[in-house]
Design a protein around this motif. Structure first.
Motif, short mmCIF file in Angstrom:
data_model
loop_
_atom_site.label_atom_id
_atom_site.label_comp_id
_atom_site.label_asym_id
_atom_site.label_seq_id
_atom_site.Cartn_x
_atom_site.Cartn_y
_atom_site.Cartn_z
N ALA A 37 0.82 -1.21 0.00
CA ALA A 37 0.00 0.00 0.00
C ALA A 37 0.85 1.25 0.00
O ALA A 37 0.57 2.21 -0.73
CB ALA A 37 -0.93 -0.02 1.22
N GLN A 38 1.90 1.23 0.81
CA GLN A 38 2.78 2.40 0.91
C GLN A 38 3.46 2.69 -0.42
O GLN A 38 3.47 3.83 -0.90
CB GLN A 38 3.83 2.16 2.00
N ILE A 39 4.02 1.66 -1.03
CA ILE A 39 4.71 1.85 -2.32
C ILE A 39 3.73 2.30 -3.39
O ILE A 39 4.05 3.15 -4.22
CB ILE A 39 5.44 0.55 -2.74
N ALA A 40 2.51 1.75 -3.38
CA ALA A 40 1.52 2.13 -4.38
C ALA A 40 1.18 3.62 -4.29
O ALA A 40 1.12 4.32 -5.31
CB ALA A 40 0.26 1.29 -4.21
N VAL A 41 0.97 4.10 -3.07
CA VAL A 41 0.64 5.52 -2.88
C VAL A 41 1.82 6.41 -3.27
O VAL A 41 1.66 7.40 -4.00
CB VAL A 41 0.23 5.78 -1.41
N ILE A 42 3.00 6.04 -2.79
CA ILE A 42 4.20 6.85 -3.09
C ILE A 42 4.46 6.87 -4.60
O ILE A 42 4.80 7.90 -5.17
CB ILE A 42 5.43 6.30 -2.34
N THR A 43 4.29 5.71 -5.25
CA THR A 43 4.51 5.64 -6.70
C THR A 43 3.55 6.56 -7.45
O THR A 43 3.93 7.23 -8.40
CB THR A 43 4.36 4.20 -7.20
N ALA A 44 2.30 6.59 -7.00
CA ALA A 44 1.32 7.47 -7.65
C ALA A 44 1.72 8.93 -7.49
O ALA A 44 1.62 9.73 -8.43
CB ALA A 44 -0.07 7.24 -7.05
N ILE A 45 2.20 9.28 -6.30
CA ILE A 45 2.64 10.67 -6.05
C ILE A 45 3.85 11.00 -6.91
O ILE A 45 3.91 12.06 -7.54
CB ILE A 45 2.95 10.87 -4.56
N ILE A 46 4.82 10.08 -6.94
CA ILE A 46 6.03 10.30 -7.75
C ILE A 46 5.67 10.46 -9.22
O ILE A 46 6.21 11.34 -9.91
CB ILE A 46 7.03 9.14 -7.56
N ALA A 47 4.77 9.62 -9.71
CA ALA A 47 4.36 9.69 -11.12
C ALA A 47 3.69 11.03 -11.42
O ALA A 47 3.93 11.63 -12.49
CB ALA A 47 3.41 8.55 -11.46
N THR A 48 2.88 11.53 -10.49
CA THR A 48 2.22 12.82 -10.69
C THR A 48 3.24 13.96 -10.73
O THR A 48 3.20 14.82 -11.61
CB THR A 48 1.21 13.08 -9.55
N VAL A 49 4.16 13.94 -9.77
CA VAL A 49 5.21 14.98 -9.75
C VAL A 49 6.07 14.87 -11.01
O VAL A 49 6.44 15.89 -11.62
CB VAL A 49 6.07 14.84 -8.48
#
Length: 199
Positions: A37-49
């Protein structure tokens, strides 16, 4: 499916069920589910940035090309003015020669032309120098935009590496890869900040 059919689990279904039930490994199941869950959320944020950084990189590259084009236009205009200046200088030189060879009663007329050419030359020179200064300013702006473009591109690339590490971390469940993902994301954000600050 109902009845006599069968149900095919997705690749992450078992892991989510395992984490939710807390069985067959207890704490490890929760840790693994939390990691996913943590990696999924962080990955989504990184992809947006990263998408924002990519857009900024494209915008600065477009600006650099536009500014370079403006510089070329101003250089051409300045060159035209210097050609005009040279033409006036030639006319002035011919008027001076004519004045020196002319009889006394004609010298004043030629002197008037010489004075007029001198005045026009000075005005043309001022205009040409102004255009050259504008061209230099556009060139500098273009160089600054290209530098900023490279910074945005570097930041985007680092964030893409971070996302790749996240994918590998999800597949291998290696904690050090998750830490690597966070480290690369942090570096990408720092480089993005440098781009935003024109450094």
């Amino acid at each position: 499916m109902s009845g006599g059919g069968f149900h095919v689990h997705g690749p992450h279904d078992h892991e989510l069920e395992h984490a939710a039930q807390g069985s067959h490994g207890g704490h490890d199941g929760h840790a693994s589910g939390g990691m996913i869950a943590q990696i999924a959320v962080i990955t989504a944020i990184i992809a947006t940035v990263g998408a924002i950084f990519s857009y900024m990189g494209g915008a600065t590259q477009a600006n650099a090309g536009l500014y370079k084009n403006n510089a070329a236009i101003k250089k051409t205009e300045a060159s035209n003015q210097w050609n005009f200046f040279q033409a006036k200088s030639t006319k002035q030189s011919l008027a001076e020669l004519a004045r020196d060879l002319a009889p006394e009663d004609k010298k004043a007329g030629y002197q008037g032309k010489i004075d007029r050419y001198e005045k026009e030359k000075n005005e043309i020179k001022v205009g040409a120098e102004k255009l050259e200064a504008e061209a230099a300013t556009w060139d500098t702006s273009s160089d600054e935009q290209m530098h900023q473009h490279h910074r945005w591109a570097q930041a985007t690339t680092v964030l893409q590496v971070s996302i790749a590490l996240a994918a590998i971390a999800l597949l291998t469940r290696k904690k050090w890869l998750e830490y690597g993902m966070f480290a690369m994301a942090a570096i990408g954000l720092v480089v993005g900040a440098l781009a935003a600050l024109h450094i």
